[in-house]
Write a protein that holds these residues in place. Structure first.
Motif, PDB file in Angstrom:
ATOM      1  N   SER A   5       0.835  -1.206   0.000  1.00  0.00           N
ATOM      2  CA  SER A   5       0.000   0.000   0.000  1.00  0.00           C
ATOM      3  C   SER A   5       0.867   1.253   0.000  1.00  0.00           C
ATOM      4  O   SER A   5       0.574   2.220  -0.716  1.00  0.00           O
ATOM      5  N   ALA A   6       1.925   1.264   0.793  1.00  0.00           N
ATOM      6  CA  ALA A   6       2.822   2.416   0.851  1.00  0.00           C
ATOM      7  C   ALA A   6       3.507   2.648  -0.495  1.00  0.00           C
ATOM      8  O   ALA A   6       3.670   3.800  -0.923  1.00  0.00           O
ATOM      9  N   ILE A   7       3.882   1.576  -1.165  1.00  0.00           N
ATOM     10  CA  ILE A   7       4.513   1.706  -2.490  1.00  0.00           C
ATOM     11  C   ILE A   7       3.533   2.325  -3.475  1.00  0.00           C
ATOM     12  O   ILE A   7       3.875   3.257  -4.220  1.00  0.00           O
ATOM     13  N   VAL A   8       2.300   1.834  -3.490  1.00  0.00           N
ATOM     14  CA  VAL A   8       1.281   2.363  -4.408  1.00  0.00           C
ATOM     15  C   VAL A   8       1.012   3.837  -4.111  1.00  0.00           C
ATOM     16  O   VAL A   8       0.951   4.668  -5.030  1.00  0.00           O
ATOM     17  N   ILE A   9       0.866   4.186  -2.831  1.00  0.00           N
ATOM     18  CA  ILE A   9       0.627   5.582  -2.457  1.00  0.00           C
ATOM     19  C   ILE A   9       1.822   6.448  -2.837  1.00  0.00           C
ATOM     20  O   ILE A   9       1.664   7.561  -3.352  1.00  0.00           O
ATOM     21  N   GLY A  10       3.039   5.958  -2.604  1.00  0.00           N
ATOM     22  CA  GLY A  10       4.239   6.699  -2.976  1.00  0.00           C
ATOM     23  C   GLY A  10       4.309   6.963  -4.470  1.00  0.00           C
ATOM     24  O   GLY A  10       4.641   8.078  -4.906  1.00  0.00           O
ATOM     25  N   PRO A  78      16.647  10.570   1.174  1.00  0.00           N
ATOM     26  CA  PRO A  78      15.378  11.054   1.738  1.00  0.00           C
ATOM     27  C   PRO A  78      14.364   9.922   1.948  1.00  0.00           C
ATOM     28  O   PRO A  78      14.138   9.111   1.062  1.00  0.00           O
ATOM     29  N   GLY A  79      13.787   9.887   3.145  1.00  0.00           N
ATOM     30  CA  GLY A  79      12.797   8.879   3.500  1.00  0.00           C
ATOM     31  C   GLY A  79      13.362   7.729   4.304  1.00  0.00           C
ATOM     32  O   GLY A  79      12.659   7.113   5.106  1.00  0.00           O
ATOM     33  N   ILE A  80      14.632   7.420   4.123  1.00  0.00           N
ATOM     34  CA  ILE A  80      15.240   6.263   4.794  1.00  0.00           C
ATOM     35  C   ILE A  80      15.304   6.461   6.301  1.00  0.00           C
ATOM     36  O   ILE A  80      15.098   5.513   7.062  1.00  0.00           O
ATOM     37  N   GLY A 167       7.908   6.568   5.513  1.00  0.00           N
ATOM     38  CA  GLY A 167       9.239   6.673   4.929  1.00  0.00           C
ATOM     39  C   GLY A 167       9.297   6.125   3.509  1.00  0.00           C
ATOM     40  O   GLY A 167       9.952   6.701   2.630  1.00  0.00           O
ATOM     41  N   VAL A 168       8.612   5.019   3.259  1.00  0.00           N
ATOM     42  CA  VAL A 168       8.581   4.433   1.909  1.00  0.00           C
ATOM     43  C   VAL A 168       7.854   5.388   0.951  1.00  0.00           C
ATOM     44  O   VAL A 168       8.313   5.605  -0.184  1.00  0.00           O
TER      45      VAL A 168
END
Length: 191
Positions: A5-10, A78-80, A167-168
């Motif tokens: 879900s986080a990947i799709v939103i990102g 950034p994000g890590i 973060g992702v």
């Protein structure tokens, strides 16, 4: 919220901000073998293979350590740092509670059903979770945040899971943006 879900939103956010997925290939991620080894260990542990319980605990903690080492190596991206804060939070919760992430049984029943909770308690499902009880340490770091239906994958998350997801999203959305070109400073003539 799952990692998927986080990947799709990102990706969606990256597109909305005018980014391109091809730019993600320019991310300078290092020591990638560590994260793939961590994922492989978890895949072996939690896909239904018969692995002795003490080995699961040790291997799961080693897997978390590999992931944290990878995150530390890539901390400047950034994000890590947000992913690392979440990963460290989860690692501490898991390590202090016997090598599994405690989950509130009432919240788990709300999201996955009472039958799933019973199956987890009886050891009939392969999971990286255990049911929280009065012996659970650092309960505020454990799975306490319900993500109920109609979310496509109802679950219970930890604060660490939310930080990882944020973060992702940040990593992907920012990674899809154009890189700022170093500005050329005009040469000044000295008098």
């Amino acid at each position: 919220m799952s990692l998927l879900s986080a990947i799709v939103i990102g990706l969606a956010l990256g597109f909305l901000l005018g980014g391109r997925p091809a730019r993600l290939s320019a991310l300078q991620l290092r020591w990638n073998l560590l994260i793939f080894a961590s994922l492989l260990v978890q895949l072996v542990l939690f896909t239904g293979l018969a692995v002795p319980a003490p080995l699961v605990t040790v291997a799961y903690l080693v897997s978390g350590g590999l992931a944290l080492a990878w995150l530390l190596r890539n901390l400047t991206i950034p994000g890590i740092a947000c992913v690392m804060a979440g990963g460290l939070s989860n690692f501490v919760a898991i390590a202090t509670n016997g090598g599994r992430m405690p989950v509130d049984p009432g919240l788990l029943a709300q999201t996955r059903g009472a039958a799933y909770v019973s199956a987890l308690a009886a050891g009939r499902v392969t999971s990286n979770s255990t049911l929280a009880d009065h012996h659970t340490l650092l309960r505020w770091l454990t799975d306490q945040i319900p993500i109920p239906p109609p979310w496509p994958i109802p679950t219970v998350l930890s604060v660490g899971d939310l930080l990882i997801a944020l973060g992702v999203i940040w990593l992907i959305a920012r990674g899809m943006q154009a890189r700022a070109e170093p500005s050329a400073m005009p040469l000044q003539k000295s008098a």
